[in-house]
Write an enzyme that holds these catalytic residues in place. Sequence first.
Site, mmCIF file in Angstrom:
data_model
loop_
_atom_site.group_PDB
_atom_site.id
_atom_site.type_symbol
_atom_site.label_atom_id
_atom_site.label_comp_id
_atom_site.label_asym_id
_atom_site.label_seq_id
_atom_site.Cartn_x
_atom_site.Cartn_y
_atom_site.Cartn_z
ATOM 1 N N SER A 1 0.850 -1.201 0.000
ATOM 2 C CA SER A 1 0.000 0.000 0.000
ATOM 3 C C SER A 1 0.879 1.242 0.000
ATOM 4 C CB SER A 1 -0.863 0.007 1.263
ATOM 5 O OG SER A 1 -1.549 1.237 1.388
ATOM 6 N N TYR B 1 -2.499 -1.597 10.343
ATOM 7 C CA TYR B 1 -2.616 -1.809 8.897
ATOM 8 C C TYR B 1 -1.408 -1.213 8.173
ATOM 9 C CZ TYR B 1 -4.140 -1.443 4.069
ATOM 10 O OH TYR B 1 -4.188 -1.529 2.698
HETATM 11 N N1 LIG Z 1 -8.425 -0.255 -1.888
HETATM 12 C C1 LIG Z 1 -7.424 0.450 -1.426
HETATM 13 O O1 LIG Z 1 -7.547 1.672 -1.234
HETATM 14 C C2 LIG Z 1 -6.112 -0.216 -1.157
HETATM 15 C C3 LIG Z 1 -4.992 0.604 -1.033
HETATM 16 C C4 LIG Z 1 -3.776 0.012 -0.765
HETATM 17 C C5 LIG Z 1 -3.681 -1.368 -0.632
HETATM 18 N N2 LIG Z 1 -4.788 -2.138 -0.757
HETATM 19 C C6 LIG Z 1 -4.639 -3.589 -0.591
HETATM 20 O O2 LIG Z 1 -5.225 -4.248 -1.686
HETATM 21 C C7 LIG Z 1 -5.573 -5.572 -1.297
HETATM 22 C C8 LIG Z 1 -6.975 -5.865 -1.774
HETATM 23 O O3 LIG Z 1 -7.872 -5.017 -1.066
HETATM 24 P P1 LIG Z 1 -9.116 -4.331 -1.760
HETATM 25 O O4 LIG Z 1 -8.913 -2.892 -1.676
HETATM 26 O O5 LIG Z 1 -9.391 -4.962 -3.059
HETATM 27 O O6 LIG Z 1 -10.262 -4.656 -0.689
HETATM 28 P P2 LIG Z 1 -11.430 -5.725 -0.677
HETATM 29 O O7 LIG Z 1 -12.361 -5.510 -1.803
HETATM 30 O O8 LIG Z 1 -11.966 -5.685 0.712
HETATM 31 O O9 LIG Z 1 -10.677 -7.095 -0.938
HETATM 32 C C9 LIG Z 1 -10.015 -7.782 0.064
HETATM 33 C C10 LIG Z 1 -9.920 -9.227 -0.366
HETATM 34 O O10 LIG Z 1 -9.172 -9.943 0.641
HETATM 35 C C11 LIG Z 1 -9.886 -11.117 0.930
HETATM 36 N N3 LIG Z 1 -9.615 -11.541 2.306
HETATM 37 C C12 LIG Z 1 -9.671 -10.785 3.423
HETATM 38 N N4 LIG Z 1 -9.385 -11.536 4.497
HETATM 39 C C13 LIG Z 1 -9.141 -12.787 4.033
HETATM 40 C C14 LIG Z 1 -8.810 -14.013 4.642
HETATM 41 N N5 LIG Z 1 -8.672 -14.137 5.975
HETATM 42 N N6 LIG Z 1 -8.619 -15.095 3.860
HETATM 43 C C15 LIG Z 1 -8.763 -14.997 2.518
HETATM 44 N N7 LIG Z 1 -9.070 -13.871 1.881
HETATM 45 C C16 LIG Z 1 -9.272 -12.790 2.636
HETATM 46 C C17 LIG Z 1 -11.350 -10.789 0.710
HETATM 47 O O11 LIG Z 1 -12.073 -11.962 0.390
HETATM 48 P P3 LIG Z 1 -13.111 -12.698 1.356
HETATM 49 O O12 LIG Z 1 -13.789 -11.653 2.193
HETATM 50 O O13 LIG Z 1 -14.019 -13.398 0.409
HETATM 51 O O14 LIG Z 1 -12.285 -13.634 2.160
HETATM 52 C C18 LIG Z 1 -11.265 -9.881 -0.494
HETATM 53 O O15 LIG Z 1 -11.270 -10.649 -1.675
HETATM 54 C C19 LIG Z 1 -5.388 -5.629 0.211
HETATM 55 O O16 LIG Z 1 -4.176 -6.265 0.529
HETATM 56 C C20 LIG Z 1 -5.337 -4.182 0.611
HETATM 57 O O17 LIG Z 1 -4.621 -3.967 1.805
HETATM 58 C C21 LIG Z 1 -5.999 -1.579 -1.034
#
Ligand SMILES: NC(=O)c1ccc[n+]([C@@H]2O[C@H](COP(=O)([O-])OP(=O)(O)OC[C@H]3O[C@@H](n4cnc5c(N)ncnc54)[C@H](OP(=O)(O)O)[C@@H]3O)[C@@H](O)[C@H]2O)c1
Length: 250
Positions: free
Chosen positions: A138, A151
């Site tokens: 991130s 986080y």
């Molecule tokens: N969106 C942003 O602004 C942003 C910025 C920087 C970094 N990121 C990073 O991008 C990545 C994806 O996040 P996102 O933004 O796409 O959010 P998201 O839509 O909430 O996706 C998170 C994903 O992680 C999975 N997950 C969470 N806990 C899990 C577990 N215990 N076991 C297996 N899967 C799990 C969820 O699937 P299930 O709930 O089905 O398990 C979901 O598919 C993350 O690592 C996040 O930190 C996001």
Amino acid sequence: MQMTGNTILITGGTSGIGRGLAKAFHKLDNQVIIAGRRQSRLDEITATNPGMIGFQLDVQDPQAIAAFTARVREKIPELNVLINNAGISRPETLPGGSDLSIARNIIETNIIGVLHMTAALLPALVTKPQATIITTTSGLAFVPRNNFPTYCASKAFLHSWLQSLRVQLRGSSVEVLELAPPYVQTELSGPHQLSDPHAMPLAAYISEVMQLLADATPPDGEILVERVRGERFAERNGDYARRFAIFNGL
Ligand SMILES: NC(=O)c1ccc[n+]([C@@H]2O[C@H](COP(=O)([O-])OP(=O)(O)OC[C@H]3O[C@@H](n4cnc5c(N)ncnc54)[C@H](OP(=O)(O)O)[C@@H]3O)[C@@H](O)[C@H]2O)c1
């Protein structure tokens, strides 16, 4: 990385960035396997993307990871790309008393989950002529927000750990990439984020990432869209104090 003909496992493939990457790689004729906890999402995504495979997996459960990765190694031996993308983000007020459950959940998912998945699949990946590990960190790894302390620290941990992994795998067939997103319209911090005008639209983010991956090996193995470069290079640009103050309302 090579953009087609791979067999790619994406954790956190059931929504947001993981789902976006899954669809984009699927369109480019890669065999894509998505993993996540929500079976309904796995079913919906695989139904709308014929050929894509879904597996239920909780990356917080070491026994589930062991069983799952053993199954993958046996049934999908051609796997050559691991995308460690599953992650959670939760606000915390410090000191939070003796209840460390929020911090523990974040560390187990964002850090231990990545270490487990990588450890379990790396022995198979190093045997492939070309392999890639992409791990989602991130922009907040580089300039933290005080209301998400664990986080931000979890992503800073991954940034450091990936540098070591990259050096250890130098000379092997495994390329180690870090995907450091800016703030993107996903459900990460709740449904409001999906339409937050301050966040980058998901489709634009995925499209820029796919272009960066296709263009060339990213410098220092970091996949940085334009919008995150200010955070990533804040220290180097002498802009850290200003950004830190803005992020934290100081
Ligand atoms: N969106 C942003 O602004 C942003 C910025 C920087 C970094 N990121 C990073 O991008 C990545 C994806 O996040 P996102 O933004 O796409 O959010 P998201 O839509 O909430 O996706 C998170 C994903 O992680 C999975 N997950 C969470 N806990 C899990 C577990 N215990 N076991 C297996 N899967 C799990 C969820 O699937 P299930 O709930 O089905 O398990 C979901 O598919 C993350 O690592 C996040 O930190 C996001």
